[in-house]
Design a protein around this motif. Structure first.
Motif, PDB file in Angstrom:
ATOM      1  N   THR A   1      42.574  38.052  37.049  1.00  0.00           N
ATOM      2  CA  THR A   1      42.290  38.634  38.242  1.00  0.00           C
ATOM      3  C   THR A   1      42.415  39.657  38.956  1.00  0.00           C
ATOM      4  O   THR A   1      41.693  40.637  39.152  1.00  0.00           O
ATOM      5  CB  THR A   1      43.330  37.614  39.233  1.00  0.00           C
ATOM      6  OG1 THR A   1      42.972  36.459  39.042  1.00  0.00           O
ATOM      7  CG2 THR A   1      42.111  37.981  40.485  1.00  0.00           C
ATOM      8  N   LEU A   2      43.483  40.843  38.566  1.00  0.00           N
ATOM      9  CA  LEU A   2      44.113  42.982  38.555  1.00  0.00           C
ATOM     10  C   LEU A   2      42.219  42.062  37.946  1.00  0.00           C
ATOM     11  O   LEU A   2      41.917  43.286  38.054  1.00  0.00           O
ATOM     12  CB  LEU A   2      45.199  42.588  38.080  1.00  0.00           C
ATOM     13  CG  LEU A   2      45.654  42.393  38.895  1.00  0.00           C
ATOM     14  CD1 LEU A   2      47.282  42.565  38.982  1.00  0.00           C
ATOM     15  CD2 LEU A   2      45.825  42.437  40.902  1.00  0.00           C
ATOM     16  N   ASN A   3      42.493  41.845  36.036  1.00  0.00           N
ATOM     17  CA  ASN A   3      42.053  42.954  35.488  1.00  0.00           C
ATOM     18  C   ASN A   3      40.456  42.555  35.522  1.00  0.00           C
ATOM     19  O   ASN A   3      39.380  43.725  35.010  1.00  0.00           O
ATOM     20  CB  ASN A   3      42.473  42.357  33.761  1.00  0.00           C
ATOM     21  CG  ASN A   3      43.025  42.855  33.554  1.00  0.00           C
ATOM     22  OD1 ASN A   3      44.390  43.351  33.506  1.00  0.00           O
ATOM     23  ND2 ASN A   3      44.164  42.548  32.551  1.00  0.00           N
ATOM     24  N   MET A   4      39.808  41.244  35.605  1.00  0.00           N
ATOM     25  CA  MET A   4      38.669  40.721  36.620  1.00  0.00           C
ATOM     26  C   MET A   4      38.141  42.032  37.814  1.00  0.00           C
ATOM     27  O   MET A   4      37.311  42.177  37.843  1.00  0.00           O
ATOM     28  CB  MET A   4      38.095  39.950  36.314  1.00  0.00           C
ATOM     29  CG  MET A   4      39.257  39.230  35.488  1.00  0.00           C
ATOM     30  SD  MET A   4      37.634  38.867  33.782  1.00  0.00           S
ATOM     31  CE  MET A   4      36.348  38.287  34.916  1.00  0.00           C
ATOM     32  N   LEU A   5      39.126  42.244  38.518  1.00  0.00           N
ATOM     33  CA  LEU A   5      38.965  42.891  39.799  1.00  0.00           C
ATOM     34  C   LEU A   5      38.320  43.858  39.171  1.00  0.00           C
ATOM     35  O   LEU A   5      37.655  44.669  40.488  1.00  0.00           O
ATOM     36  CB  LEU A   5      39.930  42.691  41.025  1.00  0.00           C
ATOM     37  CG  LEU A   5      39.580  41.169  41.841  1.00  0.00           C
ATOM     38  CD1 LEU A   5      41.079  41.312  42.178  1.00  0.00           C
ATOM     39  CD2 LEU A   5      38.313  40.838  41.799  1.00  0.00           C
ATOM     40  N   GLY A   6      39.703  44.830  38.169  1.00  0.00           N
ATOM     41  CA  GLY A   6      39.313  46.321  38.360  1.00  0.00           C
ATOM     42  C   GLY A   6      38.309  46.625  37.217  1.00  0.00           C
ATOM     43  O   GLY A   6      37.751  47.568  37.712  1.00  0.00           O
ATOM     44  N   LEU A   7      37.432  45.464  36.800  1.00  0.00           N
ATOM     45  CA  LEU A   7      36.167  45.943  36.714  1.00  0.00           C
ATOM     46  C   LEU A   7      34.241  46.055  37.416  1.00  0.00           C
ATOM     47  O   LEU A   7      33.751  46.635  37.406  1.00  0.00           O
ATOM     48  CB  LEU A   7      34.906  45.043  35.859  1.00  0.00           C
ATOM     49  CG  LEU A   7      35.904  44.739  34.547  1.00  0.00           C
ATOM     50  CD1 LEU A   7      35.649  43.160  33.776  1.00  0.00           C
ATOM     51  CD2 LEU A   7      36.108  45.869  33.089  1.00  0.00           C
ATOM     52  N   LEU A   8      35.251  45.585  39.040  1.00  0.00           N
ATOM     53  CA  LEU A   8      33.656  46.095  40.226  1.00  0.00           C
ATOM     54  C   LEU A   8      34.427  47.295  40.112  1.00  0.00           C
ATOM     55  O   LEU A   8      35.159  48.085  40.306  1.00  0.00           O
ATOM     56  CB  LEU A   8      34.491  45.226  41.575  1.00  0.00           C
ATOM     57  CG  LEU A   8      34.821  44.280  41.092  1.00  0.00           C
ATOM     58  CD1 LEU A   8      34.810  43.456  41.944  1.00  0.00           C
ATOM     59  CD2 LEU A   8      33.255  42.705  41.455  1.00  0.00           C
ATOM     60  N   PRO A   9      33.300  48.517  40.893  1.00  0.00           N
ATOM     61  CA  PRO A   9      33.293  49.853  41.342  1.00  0.00           C
ATOM     62  C   PRO A   9      34.199  49.889  42.281  1.00  0.00           C
ATOM     63  O   PRO A   9      34.036  48.951  43.413  1.00  0.00           O
ATOM     64  CB  PRO A   9      31.816  49.849  41.026  1.00  0.00           C
ATOM     65  CG  PRO A   9      31.030  49.101  41.041  1.00  0.00           C
ATOM     66  CD  PRO A   9      31.928  47.404  40.503  1.00  0.00           C
ATOM     67  N   TYR A  10      34.580  51.468  42.095  1.00  0.00           N
ATOM     68  CA  TYR A  10      35.406  51.616  43.265  1.00  0.00           C
ATOM     69  C   TYR A  10      36.646  50.638  43.488  1.00  0.00           C
ATOM     70  O   TYR A  10      36.939  51.031  45.140  1.00  0.00           O
ATOM     71  CB  TYR A  10      34.260  51.438  44.760  1.00  0.00           C
ATOM     72  CG  TYR A  10      33.830  52.415  44.524  1.00  0.00           C
ATOM     73  CD1 TYR A  10      33.452  53.997  44.978  1.00  0.00           C
ATOM     74  CD2 TYR A  10      32.290  51.982  44.001  1.00  0.00           C
ATOM     75  CE1 TYR A  10      32.243  54.670  44.380  1.00  0.00           C
ATOM     76  CE2 TYR A  10      31.444  52.703  44.424  1.00  0.00           C
ATOM     77  CZ  TYR A  10      30.921  54.252  43.952  1.00  0.00           C
ATOM     78  OH  TYR A  10      30.162  55.053  44.414  1.00  0.00           O
ATOM     79  N   ILE A  11      36.883  49.824  42.765  1.00  0.00           N
ATOM     80  CA  ILE A  11      37.717  49.047  42.172  1.00  0.00           C
ATOM     81  C   ILE A  11      39.221  49.891  42.044  1.00  0.00           C
ATOM     82  O   ILE A  11      39.214  49.740  40.562  1.00  0.00           O
ATOM     83  CB  ILE A  11      37.989  47.629  42.419  1.00  0.00           C
ATOM     84  CG1 ILE A  11      36.843  47.482  43.133  1.00  0.00           C
ATOM     85  CG2 ILE A  11      39.152  46.670  42.068  1.00  0.00           C
ATOM     86  CD1 ILE A  11      37.101  47.139  44.920  1.00  0.00           C
ATOM     87  N   PHE A  12      40.304  50.034  42.431  1.00  0.00           N
ATOM     88  CA  PHE A  12      41.187  50.222  41.711  1.00  0.00           C
ATOM     89  C   PHE A  12      42.152  49.422  40.851  1.00  0.00           C
ATOM     90  O   PHE A  12      42.652  47.888  41.425  1.00  0.00           O
ATOM     91  CB  PHE A  12      42.813  49.926  42.808  1.00  0.00           C
ATOM     92  CG  PHE A  12      43.883  51.565  42.317  1.00  0.00           C
ATOM     93  CD1 PHE A  12      44.171  52.389  40.968  1.00  0.00           C
ATOM     94  CD2 PHE A  12      45.109  50.197  41.561  1.00  0.00           C
ATOM     95  CE1 PHE A  12      45.282  52.656  40.233  1.00  0.00           C
ATOM     96  CE2 PHE A  12      46.417  50.807  41.650  1.00  0.00           C
ATOM     97  CZ  PHE A  12      46.527  52.089  40.330  1.00  0.00           C
ATOM     98  N   THR A  13      42.684  49.711  39.473  1.00  0.00           N
ATOM     99  CA  THR A  13      42.687  48.337  38.620  1.00  0.00           C
ATOM    100  C   THR A  13      44.826  48.735  38.534  1.00  0.00           C
ATOM    101  O   THR A  13      45.091  49.646  37.580  1.00  0.00           O
ATOM    102  CB  THR A  13      42.188  48.291  36.998  1.00  0.00           C
ATOM    103  OG1 THR A  13      40.870  48.164  37.762  1.00  0.00           O
ATOM    104  CG2 THR A  13      42.564  47.505  36.404  1.00  0.00           C
TER     105      THR A  13
END
Length: 227
Positions: free
Chosen positions: A82-94
């Protein structure tokens, strides 16, 4: 300008508080928790099917004592994915691009498998440091090499996850920056590069899922050696 590409990997801070802690709690808010009051829907059905398949694939090589780790391994894989997938969104810190976080996950879990092996089967655990049939002259060198390979395992876990995600994010940012720079002068090339960026994004989605699975799979293999 090259240094600005790495700004996305620096942990954001607000009022002196690192926001990485908030980012680590977000995945647990997004995962639905099935209860008796909920009717079974497509999302819950897909979630339970995925978790069932993953547990079956992961726990198959392990004996009965290793099945106690199924819940922790499953939670860890869903958390990292989930952290990896959310990090692909713009302006999201991974958060998983930080080596400190990945080592913080890898070292305690690896150490727990080693301590479990030392407690339950110490002779077998120490036997891994020296392969059977080794010539006497090579015994000291092999013990040192196998010991180093044992202690480098958690470092390899953390570096593998960090390097794969960091390289993908950098490549996406480089290509997107080139598209924005070439759009006014070379629109045809920009469109071609935009298609390449779309394919790279699909690849990064696959990498984000595979790396989470590989991280937990290697931990299960380490556990298998010590139970």
């Amino acid at each position: 300008m090259n240094l600005s590409f790495f700004d996305q990997f620096s942990s954001p801070v607000m009022v002196g508080v690192p926001l990485i802690f908030i980012a680590m709690f977000i995945p647990w808010l997004l995962i639905p928790n099935p209860t008796n009051k909920w009717m079974t829907n497509r999302l819950l059905t897909l979630q339970m099917w995925f978790i069932h398949k993953f547990i079956k694939q992961l726990m198959l090589p392990l004996n009965t004592s290793g099945h106690k780790w199924a819940l922790m391994f499953t939670s860890l894989m869903i958390f990292i994915m989930t952290l990896n997938m959310l990090g692909l969104l713009p302006y999201i810190f991974t958060p998983t691009t930080q080596l400190s976080l990945n080592l913080g996950l890898a070292v305690p879990l690896w150490l727990s498998t080693v301590l479990l092996g030392l407690r339950n089967q110490s002779n077998l655990t120490f036997s891994h440091l020296l392969p059977e049939g080794t010539p006497n002259l090579l015994i000291p060198a092999l013990i040192i090499i196998e010991t180093m390979s044992l202690f480098i395992r958690p470092l390899a876990l953390g570096v593998r996850l960090t390097a794969n995600l960091t390289a993908g994010h950098l490549l996406i940012q480089l290509i997107s920056t080139a598209i924005m720079a070439l759009m006014p002068t070379l629109p045809t090339i920009s469109i071609i590069m935009l298609f390449v960026l779309f394919l790279l994004t699909l690849l990064e989605i696959a990498v984000a899922m595979i790396q989470a699975y590989v991280f937990v799979l290697l931990l299960s293999l380490y556990l298998q050696e010590n139970i």
